[in-house]
Design an enzyme around this catalytic site. Structure first.
Site, PDB file in Angstrom:
ATOM      1  N   MET A 181      40.120  21.085 -38.721  1.00 51.78           N
ATOM      2  CA  MET A 181      40.800  21.260 -37.433  1.00 51.78           C
ATOM      3  C   MET A 181      42.296  21.482 -37.639  1.00 51.78           C
ATOM      4  O   MET A 181      42.922  20.806 -38.442  1.00 51.78           O
ATOM      5  CB  MET A 181      40.579  19.987 -36.616  1.00 51.78           C
ATOM      6  CG  MET A 181      41.246  19.934 -35.285  1.00 51.78           C
ATOM      7  SD  MET A 181      40.764  18.402 -34.417  1.00 51.78           S
ATOM      8  CE  MET A 181      42.019  17.275 -34.948  1.00 51.78           C
TER       9      MET A 181
ATOM     10  N   SER B 291      37.094  18.080 -43.500  1.00 58.58           N
ATOM     11  CA  SER B 291      37.193  17.439 -42.191  1.00 58.58           C
ATOM     12  C   SER B 291      36.051  17.949 -41.296  1.00 58.58           C
ATOM     13  O   SER B 291      34.921  18.015 -41.766  1.00 58.58           O
ATOM     14  CB  SER B 291      38.584  17.727 -41.619  1.00 58.58           C
ATOM     15  OG  SER B 291      38.919  16.795 -40.649  1.00 58.58           O
ATOM     16  N   GLN B 292      36.337  18.339 -40.059  1.00 53.68           N
ATOM     17  CA  GLN B 292      35.224  18.749 -39.184  1.00 53.68           C
ATOM     18  C   GLN B 292      34.429  19.922 -39.770  1.00 53.68           C
ATOM     19  O   GLN B 292      33.239  20.092 -39.458  1.00 53.68           O
ATOM     20  CB  GLN B 292      35.720  19.082 -37.767  1.00 53.68           C
ATOM     21  CG  GLN B 292      36.594  20.324 -37.668  1.00 53.68           C
ATOM     22  CD  GLN B 292      37.080  20.617 -36.240  1.00 53.68           C
ATOM     23  OE1 GLN B 292      37.045  19.761 -35.379  1.00 53.68           O
ATOM     24  NE2 GLN B 292      37.544  21.842 -36.000  1.00 53.68           N
TER      25      GLN B 292
ATOM     26  N   ASP C 204      42.368   6.846 -44.558  1.00 56.02           N
ATOM     27  CA  ASP C 204      42.325   7.916 -43.557  1.00 56.02           C
ATOM     28  C   ASP C 204      42.815   7.426 -42.201  1.00 56.02           C
ATOM     29  O   ASP C 204      42.320   6.440 -41.675  1.00 56.02           O
ATOM     30  CB  ASP C 204      40.875   8.416 -43.424  1.00 56.02           C
ATOM     31  CG  ASP C 204      40.813   9.810 -42.844  1.00 56.02           C
ATOM     32  OD1 ASP C 204      41.496  10.065 -41.833  1.00 56.02           O
ATOM     33  OD2 ASP C 204      40.093  10.654 -43.398  1.00 56.02           O
TER      34      ASP C 204
ATOM     35  N   HIS D 151      43.833  11.188 -45.051  1.00 49.95           N
ATOM     36  CA  HIS D 151      42.944  12.313 -44.780  1.00 49.95           C
ATOM     37  C   HIS D 151      43.229  13.538 -45.666  1.00 49.95           C
ATOM     38  O   HIS D 151      44.333  14.071 -45.635  1.00 49.95           O
ATOM     39  CB  HIS D 151      43.102  12.689 -43.309  1.00 49.95           C
ATOM     40  CG  HIS D 151      41.975  13.510 -42.762  1.00 49.95           C
ATOM     41  ND1 HIS D 151      40.655  13.109 -42.831  1.00 49.95           N
ATOM     42  CD2 HIS D 151      41.963  14.700 -42.131  1.00 49.95           C
ATOM     43  CE1 HIS D 151      39.900  14.017 -42.253  1.00 49.95           C
ATOM     44  NE2 HIS D 151      40.652  14.996 -41.828  1.00 49.95           N
TER      45      HIS D 151
END
Ligand SMILES: *[C@@H]1O[C@H](CO)[C@@H](O)[C@H](O)[C@H]1NC(C)=O
Ligand SMILES: *[C@@H]1O[C@H](CO)[C@@H](O)[C@H](O)[C@H]1NC(C)=O
Length: 304
Positions: free
Chosen positions: A40, A113-114, A231, A287
């Site tokens: 994202m 991530s996503q 994270d 992250h």
């Protein structure tokens, strides 16, 4: 006696043939291509993603790396990471992969991530060309129930934001257009989530069992999940290893192995675990923060 001799002879012949063909296959094999789905706020071709592409290319010289662009420009790609229905994104990607000649002998996939849940959906929905290893970096496989960089679990502000997202996340107009709502997972309203989540509840077999999702998932050689121990973006952190909050509250979590998904083996993850196909790695960082040394030592072996 004579028949036995013929048998041995055939066996020998077959072994030689097999060894030969193995050698030919090995010799003609380029390193497997790598397909990357960015996270994202990122795009195919800039910033952090460029850094990841470089890491792969340096570690595996001559490798073909396809970094997915969702849309026609970098700007569109970033925007689609927020506003394009994930199911449509997955379909688009399946199309891109099926038309890419360089991928037809299989590829390894990395999702950031996503992008990790999204590319897992590709593995489940589009078995051809074949994904060999799936590696996800800080990807909330059980969704999120929190906002990025939310300071502390108990903060009043966080709860307020959560309630607000809760209020809207499962409305169908929002589901169709807001990417993050499509993997919003409310442990206080599991049934609503199960009924209304158009993406995550589907790929996680919450409504029913799609046997082909399970079959396709189990075709993977390895499914590697990387959790970032510090994270500050994903809540709960355990989601990066496919765990989540226990139903009915948002403090205690349970692991993948303790979940119904695993115990009923709705997605094949239990079977994969027994076959040592699941890898749970962790990095002591925020992250997507990891060093080149860590990448070379821990990830590159799965890309070779
Ligand atoms: C299962 O998934 C496949 C691949 O996405 C889809 O074509 C099929 O319609 C699904 N089956 C059911 C029963 O939903
Ligand atoms: C979920 O769907 C079922 C079946 O359609 C329905 O009976 C139930 O009331 C729904 N629950 C919620 C919370 O939407």
């Amino acid at each position: 006696m004579a028949r036995q001799g013929v048998g041995y002879c055939l066996l020998f012949f077959c072994c030689v043939l097999e060894a030969l063909s193995w050698k030919i296959v090995r010799n003609s094999t380029q390193p497997l291509p790598v397909v990357i789905w960015h996270g994202m706020g990122n795009s195919c071709c800039k910033g952090l993603t460029l850094h990841f592409i470089k890491l792969v290319k340096e570690a595996i010289p001559g490798s073909y790396v396809l970094s997915l662009e969702i849309g026609n420009t970098v700007e569109e790609d970033i925007k689609n990471g927020y506003f394009m229905n994930i199911n449509d994104q997955v379909e688009l990607v399946c199309n891109i992969l099926s038309k890419d000649e360089k991928l037809q002998n299989g590829y390894n996939a990395m999702g950031f991530s996503q992008g990790g849940q999204f590319i897992r959906a590709v593995a489940q929905r589009c078995p051809s060309p074949a994904m060999i290893n799936l590696i996800t970096f800080g990807s909330p496989h059980q969704g999120v129930y929190g906002v990025p960089h939310c300071p502390g679990e108990s903060s009043q502000f966080c709860d307020w934001i959560r309630k607000l997202l809760n209020f809207g996340a499962y409305r169908s107009s929002i589901q169709k257009h807001l990417v993050q709502a499509e993997y919003w997972h409310d442990p206080l309203n599991e049934e609503l989530y199960r009924n209304k989540s158009i993406f995550l509840a589907d790929i996680n077999q919450e409504r029913g069992i799609n046997e082909s999702y399970k079959e396709n998932m189990m075709k993977l050689k390895k499914f590697v999940m990387i959790k970032f121990l510090k994270d500050s973006t994903v809540d709960p952190l355990d989601s990066e290893w496919f765990g989540f909050y226990k139903t009915g509250q948002a403090k205690k979590t349970c692991t993948l192995q303790e979940s119904v998904l695993y115990q009923e083996d709705r997605l094949g993850l239990k079977a994969m675990d027994k076959l040592n196909k699941l890898e749970f790695l962790s990095v002591d960082g925020d992250h997507l923060q990891f060093s080149q040394e860590w990448f070379v030592a821990n990830i590159v072996p799965y890309l070779k």
